[in-house]
Scaffold this active site. Structure first.
Site, PDB file in Angstrom:
ATOM      1  N   LYS A  55      -4.166  10.064  10.150  1.00 34.96           N
ATOM      2  CA  LYS A  55      -3.029  10.354   9.271  1.00 34.96           C
ATOM      3  C   LYS A  55      -3.490  10.624   7.839  1.00 34.96           C
ATOM      4  CE  LYS A  55       0.358   7.668   6.697  1.00 34.96           C
ATOM      5  NZ  LYS A  55      -0.430   7.071   5.631  1.00 34.96           N
ATOM      6  N   ASN A  56      -4.312   9.739   7.299  1.00 36.42           N
ATOM      7  CA  ASN A  56      -4.643   9.880   5.880  1.00 36.42           C
ATOM      8  C   ASN A  56      -5.608  11.029   5.592  1.00 36.42           C
ATOM      9  OD1 ASN A  56      -2.831   7.932   5.190  1.00 36.42           O
ATOM     10  ND2 ASN A  56      -4.350   6.282   4.947  1.00 36.42           N
TER      11      ASN A  56
ATOM     12  N   CYS B 165       4.991   4.214   0.874  1.00 35.26           N
ATOM     13  CA  CYS B 165       5.258   2.791   1.100  1.00 35.26           C
ATOM     14  C   CYS B 165       5.322   2.037  -0.225  1.00 35.26           C
ATOM     15  CB  CYS B 165       4.153   2.173   1.954  1.00 35.26           C
ATOM     16  SG  CYS B 165       4.230   2.661   3.680  1.00 35.26           S
TER      17      CYS B 165
ATOM     18  N   ARG C 135       1.969   1.582  -7.820  1.00 36.90           N
ATOM     19  CA  ARG C 135       1.008   2.581  -7.339  1.00 36.90           C
ATOM     20  C   ARG C 135       0.945   3.718  -8.356  1.00 36.90           C
ATOM     21  NH1 ARG C 135       1.959   3.817  -1.015  1.00 36.90           N
ATOM     22  NH2 ARG C 135      -0.213   4.493  -1.123  1.00 36.90           N
TER      23      ARG C 135
ATOM     24  N   ASP D  71      -5.439  -1.265   4.773  1.00 35.16           N
ATOM     25  CA  ASP D  71      -4.443  -0.853   5.773  1.00 35.16           C
ATOM     26  C   ASP D  71      -4.564  -1.670   7.061  1.00 35.16           C
ATOM     27  OD1 ASP D  71      -3.617   1.021   3.957  1.00 35.16           O
ATOM     28  OD2 ASP D  71      -4.767   2.648   4.839  1.00 35.16           O
TER      29      ASP D  71
ATOM     30  N   ARG E  78       6.139   7.003  10.565  1.00 34.66           N
ATOM     31  CA  ARG E  78       5.425   7.816   9.572  1.00 34.66           C
ATOM     32  C   ARG E  78       3.939   7.888   9.882  1.00 34.66           C
ATOM     33  NH1 ARG E  78       5.313   5.591   4.274  1.00 34.66           N
ATOM     34  NH2 ARG E  78       3.755   7.221   4.210  1.00 34.66           N
TER      35      ARG E  78
HETATM   36  N1  EPU Z   1      -4.736   3.356  -8.558  1.00 35.40           N
HETATM   37  C1  EPU Z   1      -4.505   3.384  -9.908  1.00 35.40           C
HETATM   38  N2  EPU Z   1      -4.348   4.596 -10.498  1.00 35.40           N
HETATM   39  C2  EPU Z   1      -4.423   5.751  -9.808  1.00 35.40           C
HETATM   40  C3  EPU Z   1      -4.656   5.711  -8.415  1.00 35.40           C
HETATM   41  C4  EPU Z   1      -4.810   4.487  -7.822  1.00 35.40           C
HETATM   42  O1  EPU Z   1      -4.426   2.351 -10.568  1.00 35.40           O
HETATM   43  O2  EPU Z   1      -4.279   6.824 -10.425  1.00 35.40           O
HETATM   44  C5  EPU Z   1      -4.869   2.048  -7.898  1.00 35.40           C
HETATM   45  C6  EPU Z   1      -3.735   1.817  -6.906  1.00 35.40           C
HETATM   46  O3  EPU Z   1      -2.591   1.306  -7.541  1.00 35.40           O
HETATM   47  C7  EPU Z   1      -4.339   0.844  -5.951  1.00 35.40           C
HETATM   48  C8  EPU Z   1      -5.797   1.297  -5.892  1.00 35.40           C
HETATM   49  O4  EPU Z   1      -6.017   2.061  -7.077  1.00 35.40           O
HETATM   50  O5  EPU Z   1      -4.276  -0.448  -6.466  1.00 35.40           O
HETATM   51  C9  EPU Z   1      -6.157   2.101  -4.672  1.00 35.40           C
HETATM   52  O6  EPU Z   1      -5.395   3.258  -4.612  1.00 35.40           O
HETATM   53  P1  EPU Z   1      -5.904   4.606  -3.922  1.00 35.40           P
HETATM   54  O7  EPU Z   1      -5.652   5.714  -4.878  1.00 35.40           O
HETATM   55  O8  EPU Z   1      -7.290   4.436  -3.399  1.00 35.40           O
HETATM   56  O9  EPU Z   1      -4.916   4.709  -2.697  1.00 35.40           O
HETATM   57  P2  EPU Z   1      -3.998   5.919  -2.313  1.00 35.40           P
HETATM   58  O10 EPU Z   1      -4.776   7.183  -2.358  1.00 35.40           O
HETATM   59  O11 EPU Z   1      -2.706   5.845  -3.016  1.00 35.40           O
HETATM   60  C10 EPU Z   1      -4.729   5.825   0.193  1.00 35.40           C
HETATM   61  C11 EPU Z   1      -4.008   5.723   1.501  1.00 35.40           C
HETATM   62  C12 EPU Z   1      -3.428   4.338   1.648  1.00 35.40           C
HETATM   63  C13 EPU Z   1      -4.561   3.333   1.564  1.00 35.40           C
HETATM   64  C14 EPU Z   1      -5.345   3.506   0.256  1.00 35.40           C
HETATM   65  C15 EPU Z   1      -6.563   2.615   0.157  1.00 35.40           C
HETATM   66  C16 EPU Z   1      -3.186   7.952   1.811  1.00 35.40           C
HETATM   67  C17 EPU Z   1      -2.034   8.873   1.841  1.00 35.40           C
HETATM   68  N3  EPU Z   1      -2.923   6.697   1.509  1.00 35.40           N
HETATM   69  O12 EPU Z   1      -3.741   5.570  -0.793  1.00 35.40           O
HETATM   70  O13 EPU Z   1      -2.847   4.296   2.944  1.00 35.40           O
HETATM   71  O14 EPU Z   1      -4.031   2.027   1.612  1.00 35.40           O
HETATM   72  O15 EPU Z   1      -5.782   4.880   0.154  1.00 35.40           O
HETATM   73  O16 EPU Z   1      -7.452   2.892   1.172  1.00 35.40           O
HETATM   74  O17 EPU Z   1      -4.308   8.356   2.087  1.00 35.40           O
HETATM   75  C18 EPU Z   1      -1.408   3.544   4.601  1.00 35.40           C
HETATM   76  O18 EPU Z   1      -1.944   4.375   5.341  1.00 35.40           O
HETATM   77  O19 EPU Z   1      -0.629   2.633   5.011  1.00 35.40           O
HETATM   78  C19 EPU Z   1      -1.706   3.577   3.167  1.00 35.40           C
HETATM   79  C20 EPU Z   1      -0.977   2.971   2.258  1.00 35.40           C
END
Ligand code: EPU
Length: 421
Positions: free
Chosen positions: A23-24, A118, A123, A307, A399
């Site tokens: 998915k991701n 979610c 975030r 996750d 989802r």
């Molecule tokens: N963060 C910031 N600023 C930013 C971006 C991130 O402070 O500009 C913080 C976030 O708040 C969080 C941490 O950095 O505390 C990690 O965030 P990251 O950007 O790595 O996560 P994401 O890209 O928003 C993806 C996956 C998530 C998964 C995380 C961590 C997707 C669409 N989502 O999220 O997946 O938990 O990486 O591996 O790829 C899920 O599949 O259930 C899910 C939430």
């Protein structure tokens, strides 16, 4: 009227379960495909509602989307129009923000609604924005919409304060069309990022260093179409490995890259799960001895995945002793603990940690999937519990998990969907 998932727990699981495409990765590959001037064919697409939302966004931009098979998509951007993305589909998933990077890269302009996804606590996307600005984009924020524009994007060094998955992918998508070289320092190293880089390179991008903390992107003039097969979903696989550990007699999880799950496999071995793996399969066999408690801390890849925190928490309710779970990625990601406690678990939450006091018997009741992985944890708990578990708000589960009811039924679980008043 509401659709719920009901589980009559306590049934042993046997057989083989096949994991779908990640998915991701998918949710990044689809927005990445619009960078091409040509047709991009992607196979291994999971049948989940996040994909439907992305297809809706593509069609809104006049992109031709065809699906020759259920797990295939062909994206043809010939008649694409860069319209402001202020439609509801954008708010349905977090990953719609990848259109920021891809449209900024291709058209040097994008207007897009704040992304959804979610609720895991705060975030922010400040690192994405910082990266776009470093490349030369101007960012405006107007009434819930972002407007990003640039006369030209120019390659530069971008240091990420945190190795964010989303920021890494978004910045590299914008940088593929930037002039000169961009270096992302402290980049995230998740397998989904490597998958995305592999596809972009097939399209003609020049990106090196995927899977390391320094990604180097040499800008190019034009990307073409390509064919790409998505990696298996390590989180779906991990969820099924965990539920096999909970209720499996003999379960094979097929279409897995075991290396992606090293941290989970090690943890499960540590608590006493009978687990082995081969090239693309993981096998879990029943262990008559009860599991022991453990401590786990979520970390960026290759550390223990956030996750898979919720599903593991559900399993640890069955382990002897106190397990301490610490979140370093989303420090408030503990909503599943309240739901598990309704079923009889004894979990004491004090963010950024939770202590699971085990073992406890679980009993089926009405619970709510507060987010996608909470939903997965409740499925694990429901399979363990005596009686009937009714899971509400299952759109979160849909989802991210393809055909979860059919896949688990095939293993012998008593699980079904029902429409209730
Ligand atoms: N963060 C910031 N600023 C930013 C971006 C991130 O402070 O500009 C913080 C976030 O708040 C969080 C941490 O950095 O505390 C990690 O965030 P990251 O950007 O790595 O996560 P994401 O890209 O928003 C993806 C996956 C998530 C998964 C995380 C961590 C997707 C669409 N989502 O999220 O997946 O938990 O990486 O591996 O790829 C899920 O599949 O259930 C899910 C939430």
């Amino acid at each position: 009227m509401e659709e719920v998932i009901k589980i009559n727990g306590g049934k042993p699981l046997n057989g083989t379960i096949r994991v779908s495409g990640a998915k991701n990765a998918t949710v990044a590959l689809i927005p990445a495909a619009v960078l091409a001037y040509g047709k991009v064919k992607i196979v291994g697409i999971p049948d989940i509602s996040d994909v439907k939302s992305l297809e809706e966004i593509l069609e809104y931009m006049n992109v031709k989307v065809t699906t020759p098979n259920i797990d295939e998509i062909v994206i043809d951007t010939t008649n694409m129009v860069n319209k402001p993305l202020v439609i509801d589909a954008v708010s349905k998933l977090r990953a719609s923000y990848y259109f920021m990077g891809s449209l900024l890269g291709k058209y040097k302009h994008v207007a897009i609604r704040m992304p959804g996804g979610c609720n895991l606590g705060p975030r922010p996307i400040d690192l994405h924005i910082k990266g776009f600005e470093a490349l030369g984009a101007k960012i405006e924020y107007d009434n819930g919409n972002y407007i990003l524009s640039a006369d030209e994007l120019i390659g530069t060094r971008i240091y990420l304060d945190f190795a964010s998955v989303g920021a890494t992918i978004n910045i590299l998508m914008a940088a593929v069309y930037a002039k000169g070289q961009t270096i992302i320092e402290n980049a995230a190293r998740e397998p989904e990022i490597i998958d995305c880089i592999n596809m972009l390179n097939k399209m003609g991008a020049r990106i090196r260093g995927g899977g390391t903390s320094n990604i180097v992107i040499d800008g190019v003039e034009k990307l073409e179409g390509c064919f790409h097969e998505i990696i298996p979903d390590r989180i779906e696989a991990g969820t099924y490995i965990i539920l096999a550990a909970a209720m499996g007699e003999h379960v094979i999880i097929d279409n897995v890259i075991p290396y992606h799950l090293d941290s989970l496999i090690s943890k499960l071995k540590e608590i006493g799960v009978n687990i082995s793996f081969s090239y693309d399969q993981v096998e879990v066999a029943k262990n008559d001895k009860p599991y022991e408690s453990t401590n786990v801390k979520t970390m960026p890849f290759p550390g223990y995945a956030t996750d898979l925190q919720a599903p593991l928490t559900a399993l640890l309710t069955q382990a002897i002793g106190n397990s301490k779970i610490t979140e370093t990625i989303y420090i408030e990601r503990f909503k599943h603990c309240n739901e598990l406690n309704k079923m009889g678990a004894n979990i004491i939450t004090a963010s950024p940690s939770a202590t699971v006091v085990g073992p406890t018997e679980l009993t089926g009741c009405d619970v709510k999937a507060t987010d996608l992985r909470c939903g997965a944890a409740l499925v694990v708990a429901g399979l363990i519990a005596s009686g009937t578990t009714t899971i509400h708000d299952i759109y979160h589960i849909d989802r991210g998990y393809e055909d979860i009811v059919a896949k688990l039924s095939a293993l012998g679980a008593d699980i079904y969907r029902e429409i209730i008043d």
